[in-house]
Every structure is written in structure tokens, then in C-alpha cells.
Design a protein around this motif. Structure first.
Motif, PDB file in Angstrom:
ATOM      1  N   ASP A  30       1.488   4.384  -2.608  1.00  0.00           N
ATOM      2  CA  ASP A  30       1.265   5.784  -2.216  1.00  0.00           C
ATOM      3  C   ASP A  30       2.458   6.660  -2.580  1.00  0.00           C
ATOM      4  O   ASP A  30       2.289   7.803  -3.016  1.00  0.00           O
ATOM      5  CB  ASP A  30       1.017   5.870  -0.705  1.00  0.00           C
ATOM      6  CG  ASP A  30      -0.459   5.885  -0.357  1.00  0.00           C
ATOM      7  OD1 ASP A  30      -1.284   5.729  -1.267  1.00  0.00           O
ATOM      8  OD2 ASP A  30      -0.782   6.037   0.836  1.00  0.00           O
ATOM      9  N   HIS A  72       0.822  -1.201   0.000  1.00  0.00           N
ATOM     10  CA  HIS A  72       0.000   0.000   0.000  1.00  0.00           C
ATOM     11  C   HIS A  72       0.860   1.257   0.000  1.00  0.00           C
ATOM     12  O   HIS A  72       0.663   2.174  -0.806  1.00  0.00           O
ATOM     13  CB  HIS A  72      -0.927   0.000   1.217  1.00  0.00           C
ATOM     14  CG  HIS A  72      -1.741   1.247   1.341  1.00  0.00           C
ATOM     15  ND1 HIS A  72      -1.252   2.401   1.944  1.00  0.00           N
ATOM     16  CD2 HIS A  72      -3.002   1.543   0.929  1.00  0.00           C
ATOM     17  CE1 HIS A  72      -2.172   3.338   1.901  1.00  0.00           C
ATOM     18  NE2 HIS A  72      -3.243   2.855   1.287  1.00  0.00           N
ATOM     19  N   ASP A  73       1.840   1.292   0.895  1.00  0.00           N
ATOM     20  CA  ASP A  73       2.630   2.509   1.062  1.00  0.00           C
ATOM     21  C   ASP A  73       3.555   2.761  -0.127  1.00  0.00           C
ATOM     22  O   ASP A  73       3.795   3.917  -0.493  1.00  0.00           O
ATOM     23  CB  ASP A  73       3.443   2.433   2.353  1.00  0.00           C
ATOM     24  CG  ASP A  73       2.566   2.547   3.593  1.00  0.00           C
ATOM     25  OD1 ASP A  73       1.358   2.809   3.435  1.00  0.00           O
ATOM     26  OD2 ASP A  73       3.082   2.364   4.707  1.00  0.00           O
ATOM     27  N   TYR A  98      -8.328  14.533   1.153  1.00  0.00           N
ATOM     28  CA  TYR A  98      -8.668  13.564   0.115  1.00  0.00           C
ATOM     29  C   TYR A  98     -10.071  13.761  -0.451  1.00  0.00           C
ATOM     30  O   TYR A  98     -10.640  12.848  -1.053  1.00  0.00           O
ATOM     31  CB  TYR A  98      -8.492  12.142   0.634  1.00  0.00           C
ATOM     32  CG  TYR A  98      -7.040  11.743   0.754  1.00  0.00           C
ATOM     33  CD1 TYR A  98      -6.246  11.627  -0.384  1.00  0.00           C
ATOM     34  CD2 TYR A  98      -6.456  11.499   1.993  1.00  0.00           C
ATOM     35  CE1 TYR A  98      -4.906  11.266  -0.283  1.00  0.00           C
ATOM     36  CE2 TYR A  98      -5.120  11.141   2.091  1.00  0.00           C
ATOM     37  CZ  TYR A  98      -4.355  11.022   0.955  1.00  0.00           C
ATOM     38  OH  TYR A  98      -3.023  10.677   1.057  1.00  0.00           O
ATOM     39  N   SER A 118       2.073   9.963  -5.037  1.00  0.00           N
ATOM     40  CA  SER A 118       2.297  11.312  -4.512  1.00  0.00           C
ATOM     41  C   SER A 118       3.613  11.929  -4.967  1.00  0.00           C
ATOM     42  O   SER A 118       3.903  13.083  -4.638  1.00  0.00           O
ATOM     43  CB  SER A 118       2.251  11.286  -2.981  1.00  0.00           C
ATOM     44  OG  SER A 118       3.271  10.450  -2.458  1.00  0.00           O
TER      45      SER A 118
END
Length: 245
Positions: free
Chosen positions: A19, A15-16, A190, A23
Motif C-alpha cells: 500500500d 499488505h501495508d 476506493y 500510494s
């Protein structure tokens, strides 16, 4: 390694790492070079372009966790730039480019790709349209490092789609889950308009949703042997070793 131990070991890094890609300014720069305006146009049109030329409410419903104040302007801003399918292909190319720049060179990406593809192939797509769209996105065989990053993205979309289903099954809205998980300030960031704190009584529902998400992913990891699960967890750790603390 047991099934749920493996899921627990890989869920957060996958997940990270995704991300980090989403980003990163270098990802935004790919969109700018492709003609997208500054902002969320490339992100929304690229990530959700696998859904085709969907109306905004359909995109909002399928992805769930991002609020309408982010999704609506982002999807509409990206629409004039290129068709949805082309935008998804451009985004996939950006995924692979970012992976080539950030995945350590000493990782056995070939073995990761074999195991990751086994997981992806084992997944059902019922009620998981965003994952289905990304699984169908072509993944080049001549770019193993880029392909590894694309498979990380696909697996991330699988867990996200499962989590959205689990959240709804647990009696929460996506907005409530976002606030519980990240807080009011991040929910506003968000795209959720005027988010308010969620009642503490709803927090156990979010914890249940986390457990249900693991259960929905368990059939994938059951296709690996104990040894393969241990290898996969080790490979995910090595691939994502460059995550910012």
C-alpha cells in the motif's frame, strides 16, 4: 514457527508495504514520466496490465475490491498511453525502484528472495488470475533488492486474490467486504458509488473470509520448515521496518 502463526505475522506487513508503494507520490511520478495522465491511469493500467487487453468488466471482476468509479476511469485513461503488457512492465519497474529506495540496506534480501520464491512457486493459480499474471512477470536476477520488492508485491497479490475468493465463498460481495473492513468513507474513496453501512449480521462472514484466506495460503507456507517460517517472518519484519506508523 507454526504455519498459521507465520501467516498472521507476515500478512499485514506485506499488505501495508505494498500500500505504501501504491500510494506514494514517487510511484505516481514514474507514471507521469511514462506519459500517463494524473490520476489512477498508471495504477490501473500498470497493476492490472498483466491481464492483457481486458474489457473493463473483466478487470473489475478479477480484482474485485476496488469499485467501478475508480477502475473504469483509471483503466480507460491508461489505455491510450501504452499496451497493457508494457504498462505492467513499467509498473514492475516502479515496484523495484521503490523497493531500492525503501528496503533497509542491512536486510538479507538474498535469503528473503529464496524463501519468497519458494512460496510463490508452491502456489496454485487456479481462480487467481491476477496473481498468475504477476507471478509470470519477469523478475531480474541482477537486482536483489528490487526483486525482493517485486516478490512482496506478488505475495500481496496472492493473498488479495485468495481473499476475494474467500469473501465470495463466505456469502459477501466484494463491496460489502470493503465496507466492513474499511468503512463507508474509505469504500467511497476506493470507487464504490454511494456505499451504505453493512448489516452487523454480515460481519461474522467477513471474519470467516479472513480465516478461509489463511487456509488458502497455508499450503504455500507448509513448504517451509518451522525454522524457515521463523526466518521468513523475521525477514518480512526487517524489510518492512520503514512502514509509517
Amino acid at each position: 514457527m507454526e504455519i498459521f502463526d507465520c501467516i498472521a505475522a507476515v500478512a499485514r506487513p506485506l499488505h501495508d508495504f505494498g500500500d505504501e508503494f501504491m500510494s506514494d507520490e514517487t510511484t505516481a511520478a514514474v507514471g507521469l514520466r511514462a506519459g500517463f495522465p494524473p490520476g489512477r491511469g498508471f495504477y490501473c493500467r500498470g497493476r492490472f496490465g498483466v491481464l492483457g487487453e481486458a474489457p473493463v468488466p473483466v478487470v473489475q471482476a478479477v480484482q474485485g475490491f476496488l469499485g467501478p468509479d475508480l477502475v473504469t476511469p483509471g483503466w480507460l485513461a491508461g489505455r491510450p498511453v501504452m499496451p497493457a503488457g508494457e504498462a505492467a512492465a513499467c509498473y514492475a519497474s516502479a515496484v523495484r525502484e521503490w523497493g531500492r529506495a525503501h528496503i533497509p540496506r542491512d536486510v538479507d534480501v538474498e535469503h528473503f528472495n529464496r524463501l519468497a520464491q519458494q512460496l510463490i512457486d508452491a502456489a496454485g493459480t487456479d481462480a487467481l488470475p491476477l496473481f498468475a499474471g504477476w507471478r509470470a512477470q519477469p523478475c531480474p536476477a541482477d537486482d536483489p533488492v528490487g526483486a525482493a520488492m517485486q516478490r512482496i508485491h506478488v505475495l500481496r497479490e496472492h493473498r488479495g486474490a485468495c481473499h476475494l475468493a474467500a469473501v465470495r465463498l463466505s456469502g459477501l460481495s466484494a463491496r460489502e467486504a470493503m465496507i466492513i473492513n474499511l468503512g463507508v468513507e474509505q469504500a467511497d474513496h476506493y470507487g464504490w458509488p454511494e456505499p451504505q453501512p453493512v448489516a452487523a449480521a454480515l460481519v461474522p462472514r467477513w471474519r470467516r473470509a479472513e480465516n478461509v484466506t489463511d487456509e488458502l495460503q497455508a499450503p504455500l507456507y507448509a513448504t517451509l520448515t518451522d525454522r524457515q517460517r521463523a526466518e521468513f517472518a523475521q525477514l518480512v519484519g526487517a524489510l518492512t521496518a520503514g512502514l509509517r506508523p
